[in-house]
Design an enzyme around this catalytic site. Sequence first.
Site, PDB file in Angstrom:
ATOM      1  N   ARG A 181      55.157  63.693  54.667  1.00 39.68           N
ATOM      2  CA  ARG A 181      54.435  63.885  53.411  1.00 39.68           C
ATOM      3  C   ARG A 181      55.443  63.890  52.268  1.00 39.68           C
ATOM      4  O   ARG A 181      56.612  64.192  52.435  1.00 39.68           O
ATOM      5  CB  ARG A 181      53.674  65.215  53.425  1.00 39.68           C
ATOM      6  N   TYR A 226      52.000  56.847  56.207  1.00 44.72           N
ATOM      7  CA  TYR A 226      52.288  57.994  57.068  1.00 44.72           C
ATOM      8  C   TYR A 226      51.159  59.042  57.040  1.00 44.72           C
ATOM      9  O   TYR A 226      50.652  59.403  55.980  1.00 44.72           O
ATOM     10  CB  TYR A 226      53.618  58.656  56.685  1.00 44.72           C
ATOM     11  N   LYS A 279      45.014  66.867  55.134  1.00 40.11           N
ATOM     12  CA  LYS A 279      45.587  67.716  54.087  1.00 40.11           C
ATOM     13  C   LYS A 279      44.894  67.490  52.739  1.00 40.11           C
ATOM     14  O   LYS A 279      44.697  68.432  51.966  1.00 40.11           O
ATOM     15  CB  LYS A 279      47.093  67.448  53.958  1.00 40.11           C
ATOM     16  N   HIS A 303      45.040  76.830  55.890  1.00 44.30           N
ATOM     17  CA  HIS A 303      45.996  76.166  56.772  1.00 44.30           C
ATOM     18  C   HIS A 303      46.212  77.060  57.999  1.00 44.30           C
ATOM     19  O   HIS A 303      47.278  77.657  58.167  1.00 44.30           O
ATOM     20  CB  HIS A 303      47.299  75.961  55.990  1.00 44.30           C
ATOM     21  N   SER A 309      55.510  75.632  58.416  1.00 42.44           N
ATOM     22  CA  SER A 309      55.964  74.670  59.418  1.00 42.44           C
ATOM     23  C   SER A 309      57.139  75.243  60.216  1.00 42.44           C
ATOM     24  O   SER A 309      57.814  76.172  59.765  1.00 42.44           O
ATOM     25  CB  SER A 309      56.355  73.356  58.740  1.00 42.44           C
ATOM     26  N   CYS A 365      57.098  77.007  62.938  1.00 48.20           N
ATOM     27  CA  CYS A 365      56.872  78.313  63.558  1.00 48.20           C
ATOM     28  C   CYS A 365      56.119  78.205  64.879  1.00 48.20           C
ATOM     29  O   CYS A 365      55.830  79.210  65.520  1.00 48.20           O
ATOM     30  CB  CYS A 365      56.110  79.233  62.612  1.00 48.20           C
ATOM     31  N   ASP A 384      45.244  73.596  63.188  1.00 46.62           N
ATOM     32  CA  ASP A 384      45.856  73.376  61.872  1.00 46.62           C
ATOM     33  C   ASP A 384      45.031  73.873  60.687  1.00 46.62           C
ATOM     34  O   ASP A 384      45.599  74.388  59.737  1.00 46.62           O
ATOM     35  CB  ASP A 384      46.150  71.880  61.696  1.00 46.62           C
ATOM     36  N   ARG A 422      55.183  62.147  65.625  1.00 45.32           N
ATOM     37  CA  ARG A 422      53.878  62.787  65.812  1.00 45.32           C
ATOM     38  C   ARG A 422      53.087  62.237  66.974  1.00 45.32           C
ATOM     39  O   ARG A 422      53.265  61.087  67.385  1.00 45.32           O
ATOM     40  CB  ARG A 422      53.032  62.564  64.539  1.00 45.32           C
TER      41      ARG A 422
HETATM   42  O1  TSX Z   1      56.472  78.018  69.166  1.00 46.70           O
HETATM   43  C1  TSX Z   1      57.207  78.982  69.244  1.00 46.70           C
HETATM   44  N1  TSX Z   1      56.669  80.247  69.446  1.00 46.70           N
HETATM   45  C2  TSX Z   1      55.181  80.449  69.469  1.00 46.70           C
HETATM   46  C3  TSX Z   1      54.665  80.163  70.795  1.00 46.70           C
HETATM   47  C4  TSX Z   1      53.453  80.540  71.201  1.00 46.70           C
HETATM   48  N2  TSX Z   1      58.564  78.798  69.140  1.00 46.70           N
HETATM   49  C5  TSX Z   1      59.124  77.479  68.840  1.00 46.70           C
HETATM   50  C6  TSX Z   1      59.240  77.312  67.341  1.00 46.70           C
HETATM   51  C7  TSX Z   1      59.632  75.934  66.915  1.00 46.70           C
HETATM   52  C8  TSX Z   1      58.459  75.026  66.773  1.00 46.70           C
HETATM   53  C9  TSX Z   1      59.392  79.873  69.283  1.00 46.70           C
HETATM   54  N3  TSX Z   1      60.721  79.960  69.219  1.00 46.70           N
HETATM   55  C10 TSX Z   1      58.871  81.150  69.514  1.00 46.70           C
HETATM   56  C11 TSX Z   1      57.480  81.351  69.615  1.00 46.70           C
HETATM   57  O2  TSX Z   1      57.007  82.472  69.830  1.00 46.70           O
HETATM   58  N4  TSX Z   1      59.933  82.023  69.572  1.00 46.70           N
HETATM   59  C12 TSX Z   1      61.044  81.267  69.397  1.00 46.70           C
HETATM   60  C13 TSX Z   1      62.431  81.796  69.401  1.00 46.70           C
HETATM   61  C14 TSX Z   1      62.946  81.820  70.816  1.00 46.70           C
HETATM   62  C15 TSX Z   1      63.528  80.705  71.365  1.00 46.70           C
HETATM   63  C16 TSX Z   1      64.004  80.768  72.683  1.00 46.70           C
HETATM   64  C17 TSX Z   1      63.870  81.942  73.425  1.00 46.70           C
HETATM   65  C18 TSX Z   1      63.275  83.043  72.870  1.00 46.70           C
HETATM   66  C19 TSX Z   1      62.805  82.976  71.563  1.00 46.70           C
HETATM   67  N5  TSX Z   1      64.364  82.109  74.735  1.00 46.70           N
HETATM   68  C20 TSX Z   1      65.023  81.221  75.508  1.00 46.70           C
HETATM   69  O3  TSX Z   1      65.304  80.149  75.082  1.00 46.70           O
HETATM   70  C21 TSX Z   1      65.345  81.658  76.879  1.00 46.70           C
HETATM   71 MN    MN Z   2      49.710  71.744  59.048  1.00 38.66          MN
END
Ligand code: TSX
Ligand code: MN
Length: 597
Positions: free
Chosen positions: A82, A210, A219, A239, A261, A263, A288, A380
């Site tokens: 975007r 895109y 969006k 959102h 984004s 998360c 979303d 994507r």
């Molecule tokens: O999506 C994530 N969530 C929600 C899942 C239901 N991610 C990925 C974010 C990038 C898109 C996460 N990353 C989450 C999370 O709850 N937590 C984390 C951070 C994290 C990364 C790795 C580990 C623990 C926490 N552990 C190991 O790698 C072993």
């Molecule tokens: Mn979105």
Amino acid sequence: MATTQAAAVAQNAPTKNPTLLAWVAKMAAMTQPDRIVWCDGSEAEKKRMTEEAVKDGTLIPLNQEKRPGCYLHRSNPNDVARVEHLTFICTPNKTDAGPTNNWMEPDEAYTKLGQLFEGCMKGRTMYVVPYAMGPLGSPFTKIGVELTDSNYVVLNMRIMTRMGKAVLDLLGDSDDFNRGLHSTGDVNPDRRYICHFPQDNTIWSFGSGYGGNVLLGKKCLALRIGSYLGREEGWLAEHMLILGVTSPQGETTYVAAAFPSACGKTNFAMLIPPKEYKGWKIETVGDDIAWMRPGPDGRLYAINPEAGYFGVVPGTNYKTNPNAMETIAKDTLFTNVALTPDGDVWWEGKDGEVPEELTDWQGRPWKKGSAEKAAHPNSRFTAPMTNNPVLSGKSNDPMGVPISAIIFGGRRSNTVPLVLQAFNWTHGVFLGATMGSETTAAATGKVGVVRRDPMAMLPFCGYHMGDYLQHWLDMQKSIPQLPKIFQVNWFRQDKNGKFLWPGYGDNMRVLEWIVNRVHGRVPTQETLLGWVPRQDQGLNLQGLDVAPESISEATSIKEDEWKTELKSQEVFFEQLGTKAPEALMLQRKLLMSRLGG
Ligand code: TSX
Ligand code: MN
């Protein structure tokens, strides 16, 4: 000339809707396509258009044994995301768009883009795409018609929305539909504009191919125009993902959640509970967008206006999101991922070994160990929601689902504890308004800088952000049974940068606490920031292999960090000027006084 064109349009059209016919004729007179095709949404149409897209190079067929019904599309390398600096809200007054949107005067925008659209479809086909955002026949649902010269857009809209003849029948002779006009143009970033005209229920998008810029239902309509309509009509376009949590006793609780984004919103929407949670089930209503309005019983009801997922591919694997992996196993369009020698797709963070050789997202040879990424970080998948193994049976329910909890999340390495419950609706809106997330991708500047992103709506709010927050505050008057509001942070780190909370499936433990709070089944601890899980009857940590110190660190509240946080929040509120809602300024003052000045 214009009248003969109008007659020709009417002759081939599967509708007699006079407003629609006149508008299509007018847009065709401007863009001058060689032919006009009205999309009916049928299987035969999908087959024909897919074959055409393969023939013209828009789609590359994947290995049909490994990925049945799947295709790869490569966008222009200058057109992979975007474009917020080229996205405009076009209202008569600049203040109506607010300080967080780009603004253009409507007449100026129509003139400027009109010059770009003039004759731009010569030699091309104009597809007329009637689509619905929301289940057909739902009181929530809005109809749009997108005119586009891109077969890629048509094939994506077919997955992302309810599209075709049934929508025209539903529309009948009504003039209540969003008018979307899109042309890929020559994909020149200097001639790229995404303009929204809320007063005209109109979107004009030029010069991009895109996703978020061109799939106008998502969006542009469901969030930017939707949020504007929501304020006018007394509902919320958000959102947010929507999920249902079902307990072993068979009680289902619906939750809506906003995250900026990076998360893991789609991961959360498809979460698989840990093995200790035998008999519990998470089901996806949406990943979303949520449209929410008060229902007949006084609760807040939500629908997912979409019919598919347009998700980020890199990082998706059988550990982070098994349900997404199943969802994209068939009938999926991939955009800007890498291609394996045997015709499968690959991306950074996929399960298994890194292949020795690939074709990268730009179609160039790629070797293992290369410094460049094989798949674009914003590559994507477009997949129908019906592929999702944990799709909620309510995802097509015209009445939507009753929302008991609203969650605001963010990626914060410090300051924000794992979970807390807001004291009340106004305090909850304050938590949403002050949402922030730390940047991750080096491409977008410094890593680890907190960006304010109220309700994860900063790039998607179709009017003044101050008015939007006031609308959220006002909604409590029309919802007799308010959802409870929560804040979460899966991303707290220790001083060595190690994540303190395991996240992913174990977020079920936080969800269970939220569900128990909603139903008044668990006592809580009051803090300066809100209500948090108690040490004794709080989070269920059974079977969790995490040091108790990590949990207490992840849930800790540090007053010095919060004093810094309040100062940082002030910068955002100042931007809203006199439109910063008084009730939120008072929330800020109350928190300041709780912190001791
Ligand atoms: O999506 C994530 N969530 C929600 C899942 C239901 N991610 C990925 C974010 C990038 C898109 C996460 N990353 C989450 C999370 O709850 N937590 C984390 C951070 C994290 C990364 C790795 C580990 C623990 C926490 N552990 C190991 O790698 C072993
Ligand atoms: Mn979105």
